[in-house]
Every structure is written in structure tokens, then in C-alpha cells.
Design a protein around this motif. Structure first.
Motif, short mmCIF file in Angstrom:
data_model
loop_
_atom_site.label_atom_id
_atom_site.label_comp_id
_atom_site.label_asym_id
_atom_site.label_seq_id
_atom_site.Cartn_x
_atom_site.Cartn_y
_atom_site.Cartn_z
N LEU B 219 -1.11 1.89 10.22
CA LEU B 219 -1.04 0.68 10.21
C LEU B 219 0.28 0.10 11.21
O LEU B 219 0.85 0.89 11.12
CB LEU B 219 -0.66 0.48 8.70
N ASN B 220 0.97 -1.18 11.05
CA ASN B 220 1.73 -1.95 10.78
C ASN B 220 2.74 -2.65 9.98
O ASN B 220 2.32 -2.31 9.16
CB ASN B 220 0.85 -2.89 12.64
N ARG B 221 4.21 -2.70 10.95
CA ARG B 221 4.82 -2.96 9.59
C ARG B 221 4.22 -4.57 9.43
O ARG B 221 4.78 -4.33 7.48
CB ARG B 221 6.42 -3.25 10.26
N ALA B 222 3.74 -4.59 9.06
CA ALA B 222 3.14 -6.18 8.26
C ALA B 222 2.31 -5.49 7.23
O ALA B 222 2.42 -6.81 6.42
CB ALA B 222 2.93 -7.06 9.16
N VAL B 223 1.95 -4.69 6.80
CA VAL B 223 1.31 -4.23 5.37
C VAL B 223 2.06 -3.73 5.15
O VAL B 223 2.70 -3.02 4.50
CB VAL B 223 0.08 -2.93 6.09
N PRO B 224 1.80 -4.63 3.42
CA PRO B 224 2.98 -4.57 2.57
C PRO B 224 2.55 -3.21 1.87
O PRO B 224 1.06 -3.57 1.69
CB PRO B 224 3.18 -5.67 2.15
N LEU B 225 3.28 -2.82 0.94
CA LEU B 225 3.16 -1.22 0.39
C LEU B 225 1.94 -1.73 -0.70
O LEU B 225 1.25 -1.21 -0.68
CB LEU B 225 4.30 -0.84 0.09
N ASP B 226 2.53 -2.57 -1.28
CA ASP B 226 1.08 -2.58 -2.49
C ASP B 226 -0.06 -3.32 -1.92
O ASP B 226 -1.09 -2.78 -2.71
CB ASP B 226 1.73 -3.83 -3.42
N LYS B 227 -0.06 -3.16 -0.69
CA LYS B 227 -1.75 -3.62 -0.60
C LYS B 227 -2.36 -2.25 0.22
O LYS B 227 -3.58 -2.21 0.45
CB LYS B 227 -1.64 -4.72 0.78
N VAL B 228 -1.33 -0.59 0.44
CA VAL B 228 -2.06 -0.37 1.42
C VAL B 228 -2.87 1.14 0.18
O VAL B 228 -3.42 1.76 0.20
CB VAL B 228 -0.77 0.72 1.15
N ALA B 229 -2.22 1.04 -1.51
CA ALA B 229 -3.58 1.40 -2.06
C ALA B 229 -4.74 1.04 -1.82
O ALA B 229 -5.86 2.07 -1.84
CB ALA B 229 -2.57 0.77 -3.42
N ASN B 230 -5.27 -0.41 -2.04
CA ASN B 230 -6.91 -0.75 -1.61
C ASN B 230 -7.32 0.13 -0.34
O ASN B 230 -8.43 0.50 -0.56
CB ASN B 230 -6.92 -1.94 -1.67
N ILE B 231 -6.54 0.34 0.95
CA ILE B 231 -6.93 0.97 1.76
C ILE B 231 -7.16 2.21 1.58
O ILE B 231 -8.50 3.08 2.35
CB ILE B 231 -5.60 0.45 2.93
N LEU B 232 -5.69 2.83 0.84
CA LEU B 232 -6.01 3.77 1.12
C LEU B 232 -7.41 4.45 -0.22
O LEU B 232 -8.63 6.27 -0.18
CB LEU B 232 -5.00 5.15 0.29
N ARG B 233 -7.76 4.03 -1.21
CA ARG B 233 -8.88 4.02 -1.89
C ARG B 233 -10.00 4.61 -0.89
O ARG B 233 -11.59 4.85 -0.72
CB ARG B 233 -8.70 3.47 -3.07
N ARG B 234 -10.28 3.82 0.26
CA ARG B 234 -11.87 3.46 0.03
C ARG B 234 -11.00 4.86 1.74
O ARG B 234 -12.65 4.96 2.58
CB ARG B 234 -11.56 2.20 1.59
N ALA B 235 -10.68 5.46 1.65
CA ALA B 235 -10.42 6.24 3.18
C ALA B 235 -9.72 7.71 2.43
O ALA B 235 -8.92 7.99 3.11
CB ALA B 235 -8.98 5.71 4.38
N PRO B 236 -10.66 8.03 1.31
CA PRO B 236 -9.79 9.47 1.19
C PRO B 236 -10.06 11.33 2.20
O PRO B 236 -9.50 11.46 1.47
CB PRO B 236 -10.81 9.53 -0.13
N GLN B 237 -10.46 10.38 2.83
CA GLN B 237 -10.97 12.02 3.82
C GLN B 237 -10.08 11.85 5.15
O GLN B 237 -9.77 12.21 5.99
CB GLN B 237 -12.33 11.59 4.49
N LEU B 238 -8.82 10.89 5.15
CA LEU B 238 -8.00 10.53 6.11
C LEU B 238 -7.58 12.09 6.64
O LEU B 238 -6.25 12.87 5.49
CB LEU B 238 -6.81 9.86 6.27
N VAL B 239 -7.21 12.30 7.83
CA VAL B 239 -5.91 13.36 8.01
C VAL B 239 -4.57 12.80 8.52
O VAL B 239 -3.55 13.06 8.25
CB VAL B 239 -6.32 14.02 9.05
#
Lengths: 299, 586
Positions: B219-239
Motif C-alpha cells: 500500500l501507499n503511505r496515504a492508507v491509514p493504519l486503522d483502515k488496514v485491518a479491513n483490507i487484511l481481513r479480506r486477504a489472509p493468504q497474503l505473503v
């Protein structure tokens, strides 16, 4: 590892064969073009090894005439970091030639190890522009946060504060140095020209200087005849040209260049755009053609 | 007369055999065996690598390899990274895209480095290649999010979109929404270089949610930390994952949300991002640290104690990028925790500071060299060095393939003995027999080049700055380094003699860059005249070189071998030596 290096292939005979082969090649070449006195140039492998003293130093003063241009320079000509900052629009680095410019540079240079040396050299230390911008933007943001929103000290972990090299405090002043030394380079785009250029803001001390540099950059590099008249620069700033100079500040707003004090502008500009006046409507009150100019920031 | 073995194999068999040969070097060797192997090989080469986009023309490439599916192109010289190459120099990809659009419709991959990529080019890519899969742009510039939108909208089979350190004109965060709802094939997305304009977070979340094969997301710097959780939850397979800004208000609910989402990613091996770190949020990643092999903290302004805690959780770390806040003490901790470390890069947090702001010295490097037996690749910025330390490092790490040392102040001597660092670097090239890449710094005489010419037989790339005493230095390198492909030099007293004496060498190399050295314009002309298969480019913003005496030094010189002849897209400040009537020498 100490002492002299033993070259592979050993034996001085091997060495001197190579040496004479090299020399003869070089001499043939040099006859074909004009070079200064050859005596000072010796590719003898024995001479230059072991450090600076042995090399064929040319210790003539650097304030020389054009005729000196071709001499092979040695370390003695480089007492320290010497180049001017090179930029698209500004003067280029000519430290190497024996011209007057190098002389001027040398007169202000210090012994190697001068603390002010590093910040004056283009592209040194070799850190990617992208990384430099990021570092400085972070420092700016930190400072901005502390000043504006008052998050300040209390949210910073105690460790960081106690640290003798408190990066908040130190970094702040360093960021200022960073900005001065490096972040002068901002991108400039002109409407109608696909490729942007970069300009070094720190090479100028006023809007006029900047406008002049931009004119040089965008007019002189154009080959075709249908370019703007040379008076574009002076008109860039007073709004009477077909183009106007605008900039994006660190908040992402596009502003007209020239409204704020120069230093403040340098501190907040992220990039520049030479925009067609017709597109600049609404950017600043100036273009409403009103006589009483309002100096407020557009909403 | 011997029977030729080749006759006993039908082409298809040979082609099948060749399909196992991936490296370009090997493929090139295969093509030299005989004419029929050349023919077979060229029809089945699927990946083309062009190290200098001006060394060959797109038509020549297409003519020789009509069926390639992947192309890698490099444009500007490396020193362009440090603003030494003026804007507008060249490296335009558009002509290549135009040729390939017509002739190579099944192209799948384009990888570009240091090239100028316009929106027009991106739009043409989107339109022309129906099976387009991979776009990797490294240090490129010239395009905007509009071009990205075109790619997103049209490339139905896109798998990778990787923008590394590019300069992108951020016009709108909504380009991501141009990926159609039916699009699900994304495997890797790196937008870390995008500017501060927010990427549309909802579009990002939906994209991540439906692309179940997504393995890499930066992600780029503009994505705030508190929004990252939503993204990560949708992609638990990330390497591989790169955070946005790593700062948020210290709130327990935000923290636990984030930490929870993070720990659900059980496959994570690589982390990056970490802008604006708030150290209290670091423990959130501890649960994934034991599997990490790659960690990029080079934007993380965290101090040594936190860094020590972090790396001590990462026993499997192979690659670490970090700021010099880690200090010698942190590197000592690294040396004892991370025995698998292969690559280390330490960047300066305050490159222009007059005094050192951190306690990072040669000791840190020595510690890592001693504790990490697999160390192969080093990039190290520091403010002092000694021959003794370099010799120790060399002896500890004979397996170095890349060693780049930058002592920040030019011409800094050995701080213990005040001597030049010739012996130290000499030890590096002597002990590290497989060294492929070397960058020098500090006080150096011609002697270091003698060592390099003598020992660095596998060296392919050498970077030199503020070093040497005379042409002899350059001569040693050009005559001794058999494997040399790229040589870049700035601010050294090297001139005409060594260059002209080693003219033939230049045809065996990809390129030579010399700036602020002592090469005269006359020598450039002579070199160009003697060596027609080299392009000798003089880059000089002072004006035409023939407005000054011929013996005058040129500002910047870029020489490269080419079979495509002189290029015709040069800006006004670049001169080649063609069409010069004075070059009518016998």
C-alpha cells in the motif's frame, strides 16, 4: 594485507611489456589530437602506486585560461568537494576543467572533511530521489503535526524522548538542512509539453530567478518556432501572459505562485505547473480581473 | 568430417530441451552453437532482456525473436537515480510499445526500469495485448493515474501491477475503481510509490476481497493504519504486505483490531511500508515475525531499542533494509539473532547532517559480517571506516556478491591511520572472488584500482566517486576487470589517455558513465570515430561542446555499445559525435 601488491603474471618483464604497449597506443593516439605537454603524463606503473604523492600532479593554479583545459587533473586539483549544483535550468558542474569557474569554486572549498561539503554536491550521497523525498516528507509531516495539531511530545514514546539523539529535535533541524540542501528539486510541467523537468529551488532566491530559469528551461529546449515569446518569464508572475505559474502545496492545493513570501513558498511547494491562463480560473482571485486584489488563499 | 549430432534430433525435441534453459546468458550461448540452433532458439525464446534500450531497436528484437512473451527494458543510466541525468535525456518506451503492439500481440509481460512511460504508452498496452499479465515499472516516470486506469479497465488477465519507486502524477484515487467487478485475477499489487492522494479505500477493499489469489499487496503511505485491518481481513493468504502509514491514535480498539487482522495472515513472509511509525503499534506484528524472511524498515523512523526488539523476533530473516537508527548495537543484535541473513541495507537518516546523529560506525558492519555467515549483499551508509574493519569484513564474508559502501563525506580517510582505504577495498576484491558489484567511497588512490584490476575478475558493475589520482586508475580497471559490464564514475581525475587506450574494452561492456571527470571533447570525437559501434554521448548543459576548445573537458559522458546506430530522440543538451566534418581522419 600489507606492502606492495604483487601483480598477477609476476615479473617485471611482463609488466613492462604491457606498459610499453599501453604507452605506445596512447602516444599514437595523442599525436592525432592536440594535447598539452606530454611530459607530465606518465602511465608508468611504478610511479603512481603507493598513494598520492607519486602521481604526476599538476600543481598549477586553477585560475587558468582556456588553454589549460586539457591537462589531466590529479587529486591535487580536488582539495574537496567542489562542484556547483547542477540543474536543468541553472549552471552546471564544471569543477573539472581548469576554467575560471573551477577557480571560483576552489576558492571557497575547504580541506577534505569539511562539514559543509556534502550538502553542496549534486547527487551525493547517492540516495534515490524517491527515498530522499520520503525522508524529508516524513520529517516535515512530523514537524507539521507537532506544530499544528499539538500531538507533540506526549504521544511520542518516552524512549524516543530520552534518547540522547532525539530524532524529533535533531531531525527537525536536519530536515531544515535537508530541505535547503536537497529538496530544492521539484518537478515542473508545462501545459502542452509531455515531459516534465525538474528545477532546483535552492538555486534561486526569488520568484524572478525562478521564473527566469523556467523560461530558459522550457523555451530554450524547444526546437520548434511556435514557442512563447521570450518575455514569458516576466509575464508569468504578473498574470499578463498566456501562461501562469502555479504550484501544488503540501496540502495538495493548487495555488498561484507569488502570493506568499519566497521562503514560505519553498517550504511548502511540492511541484510546479505552468498552466494556461484559461485553465487557471478560480485558482486565485487575481484572475477575476478585479482591481482590488485579494491575497487570500482560495477555498 | 564428424557427423553432427544435431541432425539426429528433430527441431521439436531441441525446442523442448531449450525450454528448460531460462537464463539469457545460456540462451545466447545456445544460439551461437550453430545456425540451426540459432534458428530454433530464436523462435522459441519467450523472454527477452534488453539491458540498454538504445543498444538495439525494437524492430531488430522483434525480427530476431518473433514469439517472445515477456520483455524487460532498461533506460536511463543508473546515476539518473541521483539526479545526475537531466530530465528529458531519453529512455522513452513508447516506440517499443508501438512496434510490439503490431507485431507481438500475445505479449504478456513488460518490465521496465528507469524509463519514461507516458499515459499514451499505458493506454496502448491496455488496448493492444489481449493476454497481458504483468506490468512492472521500476523507477519510471511520465505517467499518471489515468494511464493506470486504462490498464485496470482493459487488462482482464492482469496478474501483476508493480510500481516500484515511480514518479506518478496522482490525478485521482479512483483509478482503482476501473478494475471491473468481474476482475479477479490479481496476484500482486504494489502501489507504494503513489502520492498522498488517497486511493479509494472502498474500491481497494472490494478489489482485495474478490481477488482470492492475491499474494502481494503493498500500500501507499496515504492508507491509514486503522483502515488496514479491513483490507487484511479480506486477504489472509497474503505473503507479502506493505503497510501504509504506520501511525494512528493510541486507542486500544484500533490496536486490537489491527493486531487481530494481522495475526490472521499466517502466510506472511515479507513486510514493508512502515512510514511514520508509532512504536507502540509495533508489537502488533510480533506474531508474524518468526516467519518473516524479508523486512523493509527503511522508512521507519524508530530507534535502536525498538529495532532490536523487532529483529530479535525474526530468526528467519534473510533480507533487512533499515535506517541507521539501528546503530551498532542494533546490528550486533541482528548478528546474533538472524543467522540466515543474506542481504543488509542500512540507509542514512540524516545524510546532510554535519555531525553524526546516530552511533552507527564500521563496528556494526563488522559485527554483522562476523555473525551472519550467509551474508552476500551489503549496502551500507556510514560516516567512518578503517582498513582494518574492511579487511576483517572481507575475511569474514568471502561469499559477497554485492558490496556497496558509502562513507558519506567524500574522500574520508581511514579514521585510525588517516591513510587511504585502498588496502581495505583491496581485501574485499581479493577475498570475495565472486564479487559482482562494488561501490567505492572514502579516500582512495590509484592503488585501489590496481587491486580491483588484479583481483576483481568476476566484477560486473563498479561505481566510483571522488577517487583516484590519475588515468592509471581508470586504466587498471578497464584493462583488468574481465567481466566488467557497467562502469560509472563521477568526480575523478580520469581523462583521455586511459579511455582511448582501452577503447576496444568499451565494446565488451554495456555502458560507461563519466561525469565531472577530465575527458576532453576531442577525445570523445576520436573515440566515436574509431569505434563506430559505440554511441558516445556528451551531455552538457553549458551549450554545444564545439563552442569551447576541444581540449576542454565535457561535463558528462555516456558511452554504450549499440547495434542500432545513433539515436534520434536526443534532447538539445545531448550531443553525439556523428556528422562532424572534422572527423575526417585517416
Amino acid at each position: 594485507m600489507e606492502g606492495r601488491l604483487v601483480l598477477l603474471g609476476g615479473g617485471s618483464s611482463g609488466v613492462s611489456t604491457t606498459e610499453s604497449a599501453v604507452l605506445s597506443k596512447v602516444e599514437v593516439v595523442s599525436e592525432a589530437c592536440s594535447y598539452p605537454a606530454e611530459s607530465e603524463l606518465e602511465l608508468g606503473l611504478g610511479l603512481s602506486l603507493g598513494g598520492g604523492g607519486g602521481s604526476t600532479g599538476n600543481t598549477k593554479a586553477a585560475n587558468s585560461s582556456w588553454g589549460e583545459c586539457g591537462r589531466i587533473l590529479t587529486a591535487k586539483d580536488f582539495p574537496s568537494v567542489v562542484s556547483h549544483r547542477t540543474n536543468n535550468g541553472g549552471s552546471s558542474s564544471v569543477a573539472v576543467s581548469g576554467t575560471k569557474r573551477a577557480a571560483e569554486t576552489e576558492s571557497v572549498s575547504h580541506d577534505s572533511g569539511s562539514p559543509t561539503g556534502v550538502s553542496q554536491v549534486v547527487g551525493w550521497p547517492p540516495i534515490r530521489a524517491y527515498r530522499m523525498n520520503s525522508l524529508v516528507n516524513q520529517a516535515k509531516a512530523q514537524r507539521g503535526d507537532e506544530l499544528e495539531s499539538g500531538i507533540g511530545e506526549k504521544d511520542k514514546p518516552k524512549d524516543a524522548l530520552k534518547k540522547k539523539l532525539d530524532y524529533n529535535g535533531k531531525q527537525t533541524s536536519s530536515a531544515t538542512v535537508n530541505e535547503k540542501a536537497y529538496l530544492g528539486f521539484v518537478k515542473v510541467n508545462m501545459d502542452g509539453i509531455p515531459i516534465g523537468r525538474k528545477v532546483d529551488l535552492n538555486a534561486h532566491s526569488s520568484y524572478e530567478g525562478l521564473a527566469q530559469a523556467l523560461e530558459d528551461m522550457f523555451l530554450r529546449s524547444a526546437n520548434s518556432a511556435e514557442k512563447e515569446p521570450l518575455t514569458m518569464a516576466s509575464k508569468l508572475l504578473d498574470g499578463s501572459s498566456e501562461f501562469v505559474l502555479t504550484y501544488e502545496d503540501k496540502e495538495g492545493d493548487w495555488m498561484l505562485v507569488g502570493d506568499v513570501p519566497w521562503r514560505m513558498f519553498v517550504g511548502s511547494v511540492r511541484r510546479l505547473r505552468i498552466m494556461r491562463t484559461s485553465e487557471a480560473n478560480g485558482l486565485a482571485p487575481r484572475f477575476n480581473e478585479s482591481n482590488d486584489r485579494q491575497r487570500s488563499k482560495p477555498i | 568430417m564428424h557427423k553432427k549430432m544435431a541432425f539426429s534430433f528433430p527441431d521439436e525435441v531441441l525446442e523442448h530441451v531449450f525450454s528448460f534453459i531460462q537464463s539469457d546468458k545460456d540462451r545466447n550461448s545456445v544460439s551461437l552453437v550453430c545456425k540451426s540452433w540459432y534458428e530454433i532458439e530464436r523462435w522459441c525464446r519467450r523472454k527477452v532482456f534488453v539491458g540498454n534500450c538504445y543498444a538495439v531497436s525494437p524492430r531488430m528484437v522483434i525480427k530476431r525473436f518473433p514469439e517472445f512473451r515477456s520483455i524487460e527494458l532498461k533506460g536511463k543510466p543508473h546515476f539518473a537515480d541521483f539526479n545526475l541525468v537531466p530530465d528529458g535525456w531519453g529512455g522513452y518506451v513508447f516506440p517499443w510499445i508501438v512496434e510490439m503492439a503490431g507485431a507481438v500481440p500475445w505479449l504478456e509481460e513488460i518490465k521496465l526500469k528507469r524509463m519514461v512511460v507516458t499515459d499514451e504508452s499505458l493506454e496502448l498496452i491496455a488496448k493492444s495485448f489481449k493476454n497481458f499479465k504483468v506490468l512492472i515499472l521500476s523507477s519510471c516516470e511520465g505517467f499518471s493515474t489515468d494511464g493506470l486506469a486504462a490498464i485496470a479497465a482493459s487488462c482482464k488477465n492482469l496478474k501483476e501491477l508493480d510500481l516500484r519507486d515511480c514518479e506518478v502524477d496522482d490525478l485521482s484515487g479512483h483509478w482503482l475503481s476501473h478494475f471491473p467487478d468481474t476482475y479477479t485475477s490479481l496476484v500482486a499489487l504494489n502501489i507504494s510509490c503513489l502520492g498522498s492522494d488517497e486511493v479509494s479505500l472502498s474500491a481497494l477493499e472490494r478489489l482485495v476481497g474478490r481477488c482470492t489469489s492475491l499474494k502481494t499487496l503493498r500500500l501507499n503511505r496515504a492508507v491509514p493504519l486503522d483502515k488496514v485491518a479491513n483490507i487484511l481481513r479480506r486477504a489472509p493468504q497474503l505473503v507479502e504486505f506493505g503497510t501504509g502509514t504506520y501511525a494512528a491514535e493510541l486507542r486500544p480498539d484500533v490496536y486490537s483490531d489491527f493486531a487481530g487482522a494481522f495475526s490472521s495472515c499466517k502466510e506472511l513472509k515479507s513486510l514493508s511500508g512502515f512510514w511514520d511509525v508509532v512504536p507502540d503499534y509495533l508489537p502488533a506484528i510480533y506474531p508474524v515475525c518468526s516467519k518473516l524472511t524479508s523486512l523493509n524498515l527503511s522508512y521507519a523512523t524508530i530507534q535502536s531499542p525498538e529495532l532490536i526488539k523487532l529483529v530479535s523476533h525474526c530468526p528467519n530473516l534473510q533480507r533487512l533494509l533499515v535506517l541507521d537508527y539501528i546503530e551498532d548495537s542494533g546490528l550486533e543484535a541482528l548478528a546474533s539473532s538472524c543467522k540466515d541473513l543474506q542481504e543488509l541495507r542500512v540507509f542514512p537518516s540524516d545524510p546532510f547532517g554535519v555531525e553524526p546523529n546516530v552511533s552507527l560506525t564500521e563496528q556494526g558492519l563488522v559485527a554483522v559480517s562476523s555473525g551472519c555467515p550467509k551474508l552476500q549483499s551489503v549496502l551500507y551508509f556510514c560516516r567512518r571506516m578503517s582498513n582494518e574493519a574492511l579487511v576483517t569484513v572481507a575475511k569474514n564474508c568471502p561469499n559477497f556478491t554485492r558490496f556497496r559502501l558509502c562513507i558519506i563525506e567524500p574522500r574520508t580517510a581511514d579514521y585510525l591511520t588517516l591513510e587511504p582505504l585502498d588496502v581495505g577495498f583491496g581485501a574485499i576484491v581479493q577475498y570475495c572472488k565472486d564479487l559482482q558489484r562494488l561501490s567505492l567511497s572514502g579516500l582512495l588512490t590509484d592503488r585501489v584500482f590496481e587491486y580491483i584490476g588484479t583481483y576483481a575478475k568476476k566484477l560486473e558493475m563498479l561505481s566510483v566517486a571522488f577517487a583516484g589520482d590519475s588515468d592509471l586508475g581508470l586504466h587498471h580497471v578497464l584493462s583488468g576487470c574481465e567481466s566488467l559490464r557497467k562502469l560509472e564514475i563521477r568526480d575523478c581525475p580520469f581523462g583521455d589517455k586511459a579511455l582511448l587506450a582501452n577503447a576496444a574494452k568499451l565494446e565488451t561492456m554495456r555502458s560507461l558513465w563519466m561525469s565531472s571527470c577530465a575527458v576532453s571533447f576531442g577525445a570523445c570525437k576520436l573515440l566515436a570515430q574509431k569505434m563506430p559501434r559505440l554511441n558516445v554521448e556528451v551531455i552538457d548543459e553549458r551549450g554545444p561542446p564545439d563552442s569551447r576548445p576541444e581540449s576542454c573537458s565535457v561535463d558528462k559522458l555516456y558511452i554504450y555499445r549499440t547495434v542500432a546506430g545513433s539515436r534520434f530522440d536526443m534532447p538539445p543538451f545531448v550531443w553525439t559525435m556523428e556528422d562532424d566534418p572534422s572527423l575526417q581522419l585517416s
